[in-house]
Scaffold this motif. Structure first.
Motif, PDB file in Angstrom:
ATOM      1  N   ALA A 156       7.889 -11.002   9.399  1.00  0.00           N
ATOM      2  CA  ALA A 156       8.794 -11.874   9.651  1.00  0.00           C
ATOM      3  C   ALA A 156       9.939 -12.059   8.702  1.00  0.00           C
ATOM      4  N   ALA A 157       9.536 -11.836   7.610  1.00  0.00           N
ATOM      5  CA  ALA A 157      10.416 -12.045   6.190  1.00  0.00           C
ATOM      6  C   ALA A 157      11.242 -10.483   5.949  1.00  0.00           C
ATOM      7  N   GLY A 158      10.819  -9.550   6.660  1.00  0.00           N
ATOM      8  CA  GLY A 158      11.481  -8.366   6.413  1.00  0.00           C
ATOM      9  C   GLY A 158      11.462  -7.832   5.088  1.00  0.00           C
ATOM     10  N   ALA A 159      10.415  -8.375   4.254  1.00  0.00           N
ATOM     11  CA  ALA A 159      10.320  -8.327   2.783  1.00  0.00           C
ATOM     12  C   ALA A 159       8.963  -8.197   2.445  1.00  0.00           C
ATOM     13  N   VAL A 160       8.740  -7.491   1.384  1.00  0.00           N
ATOM     14  CA  VAL A 160       7.328  -7.344   0.913  1.00  0.00           C
ATOM     15  C   VAL A 160       7.092  -7.648  -0.753  1.00  0.00           C
ATOM     16  N   ASN A 161       6.199  -8.639  -0.955  1.00  0.00           N
ATOM     17  CA  ASN A 161       6.076  -9.055  -2.418  1.00  0.00           C
ATOM     18  C   ASN A 161       4.612  -8.480  -3.036  1.00  0.00           C
ATOM     19  N   THR A 162       3.832  -7.881  -2.289  1.00  0.00           N
ATOM     20  CA  THR A 162       2.629  -7.307  -2.709  1.00  0.00           C
ATOM     21  C   THR A 162       2.083  -6.078  -1.990  1.00  0.00           C
ATOM     22  N   LEU A 163       2.042  -5.059  -2.777  1.00  0.00           N
ATOM     23  CA  LEU A 163       1.656  -3.754  -2.551  1.00  0.00           C
ATOM     24  C   LEU A 163       0.042  -3.432  -2.803  1.00  0.00           C
ATOM     25  N   VAL A 164      -0.684  -3.122  -1.784  1.00  0.00           N
ATOM     26  CA  VAL A 164      -2.054  -2.786  -1.992  1.00  0.00           C
ATOM     27  C   VAL A 164      -2.193  -1.083  -1.672  1.00  0.00           C
ATOM     28  N   PHE A 165      -2.640  -0.138  -2.762  1.00  0.00           N
ATOM     29  CA  PHE A 165      -2.764   1.204  -2.662  1.00  0.00           C
ATOM     30  C   PHE A 165      -4.306   1.657  -2.238  1.00  0.00           C
ATOM     31  N   GLN A 166      -4.787   2.168  -1.265  1.00  0.00           N
ATOM     32  CA  GLN A 166      -5.864   2.566  -0.803  1.00  0.00           C
ATOM     33  C   GLN A 166      -5.937   3.695  -0.083  1.00  0.00           C
ATOM     34  N   ASP A 167      -6.925   4.646  -0.696  1.00  0.00           N
ATOM     35  CA  ASP A 167      -6.808   6.101  -0.023  1.00  0.00           C
ATOM     36  C   ASP A 167      -5.672   6.664   0.242  1.00  0.00           C
ATOM     37  N   GLY A 168      -4.572   6.357  -0.619  1.00  0.00           N
ATOM     38  CA  GLY A 168      -3.337   6.842  -0.491  1.00  0.00           C
ATOM     39  C   GLY A 168      -2.285   6.367   0.249  1.00  0.00           C
ATOM     40  N   ARG A 169      -2.931   5.089   0.972  1.00  0.00           N
ATOM     41  CA  ARG A 169      -1.924   4.626   1.914  1.00  0.00           C
ATOM     42  C   ARG A 169      -1.491   3.240   1.300  1.00  0.00           C
ATOM     43  N   VAL A 174       8.923   1.162   2.096  1.00  0.00           N
ATOM     44  CA  VAL A 174       7.890   2.346   1.748  1.00  0.00           C
ATOM     45  C   VAL A 174       6.419   2.256   2.171  1.00  0.00           C
ATOM     46  N   CYS A 175       6.218   1.158   2.961  1.00  0.00           N
ATOM     47  CA  CYS A 175       4.724   0.736   3.465  1.00  0.00           C
ATOM     48  C   CYS A 175       4.350   1.590   4.663  1.00  0.00           C
ATOM     49  N   ASP A 176       3.049   1.728   4.623  1.00  0.00           N
ATOM     50  CA  ASP A 176       2.511   2.478   5.799  1.00  0.00           C
ATOM     51  C   ASP A 176       2.241   1.507   6.822  1.00  0.00           C
ATOM     52  N   THR A 177       1.786   0.201   6.449  1.00  0.00           N
ATOM     53  CA  THR A 177       1.594  -0.945   7.287  1.00  0.00           C
ATOM     54  C   THR A 177       2.006  -2.230   6.629  1.00  0.00           C
ATOM     55  N   VAL A 178       2.352  -3.301   7.429  1.00  0.00           N
ATOM     56  CA  VAL A 178       2.635  -4.467   6.664  1.00  0.00           C
ATOM     57  C   VAL A 178       2.140  -5.702   7.495  1.00  0.00           C
ATOM     58  N   GLY A 215      -2.493  -1.280  -6.970  1.00  0.00           N
ATOM     59  CA  GLY A 215      -1.255  -1.871  -6.153  1.00  0.00           C
ATOM     60  C   GLY A 215      -0.503  -2.488  -7.239  1.00  0.00           C
ATOM     61  N   ALA A 216       0.515  -3.356  -6.764  1.00  0.00           N
ATOM     62  CA  ALA A 216       1.562  -3.882  -7.402  1.00  0.00           C
ATOM     63  C   ALA A 216       2.153  -5.134  -6.586  1.00  0.00           C
ATOM     64  N   ASN A 217       2.972  -6.139  -7.568  1.00  0.00           N
ATOM     65  CA  ASN A 217       3.786  -6.986  -7.099  1.00  0.00           C
ATOM     66  C   ASN A 217       5.250  -6.311  -7.091  1.00  0.00           C
ATOM     67  N   VAL A 218       5.941  -6.917  -6.273  1.00  0.00           N
ATOM     68  CA  VAL A 218       7.406  -6.450  -6.289  1.00  0.00           C
ATOM     69  C   VAL A 218       8.335  -7.715  -6.073  1.00  0.00           C
ATOM     70  N   THR A 219       9.301  -7.576  -7.080  1.00  0.00           N
ATOM     71  CA  THR A 219      10.226  -8.689  -7.064  1.00  0.00           C
ATOM     72  C   THR A 219      11.553  -8.023  -7.059  1.00  0.00           C
ATOM     73  N   ILE A 220      12.530  -8.987  -7.540  1.00  0.00           N
ATOM     74  CA  ILE A 220      13.805  -8.614  -7.186  1.00  0.00           C
ATOM     75  C   ILE A 220      14.345  -7.518  -8.056  1.00  0.00           C
ATOM     76  N   THR A 245      -0.146  -0.513   1.862  1.00  0.00           N
ATOM     77  CA  THR A 245      -0.118  -1.825   2.804  1.00  0.00           C
ATOM     78  C   THR A 245       0.877  -2.980   1.948  1.00  0.00           C
ATOM     79  N   GLY A 246       1.564  -3.381   2.716  1.00  0.00           N
ATOM     80  CA  GLY A 246       2.736  -4.336   2.220  1.00  0.00           C
ATOM     81  C   GLY A 246       2.291  -5.698   2.865  1.00  0.00           C
ATOM     82  N   ARG A 247       2.433  -6.807   1.852  1.00  0.00           N
ATOM     83  CA  ARG A 247       2.047  -8.258   2.203  1.00  0.00           C
ATOM     84  C   ARG A 247       3.364  -9.011   1.746  1.00  0.00           C
ATOM     85  N   ASN A 248       3.534 -10.124   2.471  1.00  0.00           N
ATOM     86  CA  ASN A 248       4.393 -11.035   1.807  1.00  0.00           C
ATOM     87  C   ASN A 248       3.775 -12.557   1.743  1.00  0.00           C
TER      88      ASN A 248
END
Ligand code: ATR
Length: 276
Positions: free
Chosen positions: A88-101, A78-82, A64-69, A103-106
């Motif tokens: 609520a924020a309309g923005a993701v700062n943390t991506l988790v990759f699992q089985d090709g999917r 770009v996320c399959d699920t958030v 996965g990765a963090n995402v910044t400015i 997931t985005g978190r803030n």
């Protein structure tokens, strides 16, 4: 630098530019502390290459990765699920990759709340006054609303605060000029503007109007102690400086990618602060 095996777990921070990011230092500290077979890299990616880069990281087996400015909104797309905070924020700062999917978190809101708790401040003690209406304000307001806290928003550009209040039920707005008069009605005051940051203007707040039980939080961490935090401490108010939010927002990503829940302690503060 650790020597990696062929099974090393990989993550990093995607930004443009990314050289200023503290995240490699912060995650590197935890990787080292826990002797993890893994690495966390700075990933400079131009805006037009963002999608391609993320797909490439997935294909290359990154965890996965963090995402910044300036990529936090593009990351949402770009996320399959958030998670609900990213939604609520309309923005993701943390991506988790699992089985090709993807997931985005803030995690900014969680980082904000954990920072308050670590400084002995109950985020749900009463109404909160948020100064500012940018991306950080959005994430923080959403986290406070999730706890049922009444949120007052005020911003130099009133329309931005009003737009945020429309998007987040349970928030109201007041005029920027009315901020001092409102201090006494709030248990928690949060600066989410860039005022107080080195090289920016000062945030002038008349803390004589705050109740003695009021807590003051700042998201600015350069300098480590902003004039707002110094003023609040002098008056005996509880404070939560901004660096803690940066450290705490990193915990969920590290846990998901490397399988260890790291702690935010004095040694980490000193290590990251030493670079500021
Ligand atoms: P982020 O998304 O990282 O929170 P941002 O969108 O640039 O960053 O938001 C910065 C915040 O600081 C905004 O609320 C901004 O107010 P405006 O919406 O009116 O621009 C606030 N800010 C920056 N400089 C300011 C100043 N000199 N006086 C008052 N507010 C200021």
């Amino acid at each position: 630098m650790a020597i990696l095996s062929g099974q090393a777990r990989l993550a990093g921070v995607i930004g443009w530019p990314v050289a200023h990011s503290r995240s490699p230092r912060l995650h590197g500290f935890w990787l080292n502390r826990h002797s993890i077979d893994g690495a966390y890299l700075p990933l400079p990616v131009r805006p037009e290459d963002f999608q391609t880069a993320v797909r490439g990281l997935v294909a290359a087996g990154f965890a996965g990765a963090n995402v910044t400015i300036p990529h936090k909104e593009a990351a949402f797309a770009v996320c399959d699920t958030v998670d609900p905070f990213a939604h609520a924020a309309g923005a993701v700062n943390t991506l988790v990759f699992q089985d090709g999917r993807i997931t985005g978190r803030n995690t900014d809101g969680i980082g904000f709340l954990e920072n308050l708790r670590q400084h002995g401040i109950d985020p749900a003690a009463g109404p909160a006054l948020l100064l500012g209406a940018g991306g950080a304000a959005r994430a923080i307001a959403a986290a406070l609303r999730a706890l049922g806290v009444a949120v007052t928003l005020t911003n130099r550009t009133a329309e931005r605060a009003e737009a945020l209040a429309v998007a987040l039920p349970g928030c109201r707005t007041i005029a920027w000029d009315a901020r001092d008069a409102a201090l006494g009605d709030h248990a928690l005051i949060v600066n989410t503007t860039s005022l107080g940051m080195t090289g920016h203007g000062d945030l002038m707040l008349d803390l004589t109007r705050a109740a003695p039980t009021t807590a003051i939080s700042d998201i600015v961490y350069v300098p480590l102690e902003t004039p707002l935090i110094t003023d609040a401490k002098t008056r005996g108010l509880k404070t939560a400086p901004g660096l803690g939010m940066l450290l705490h927002q990193a915990v969920p990503g590290f846990t998901a990618w490397f399988g260890v829940t790291p702690v935010v302690d004095d040694a980490l503060y000193d290590f990251v602060a030493g670079d500021l």
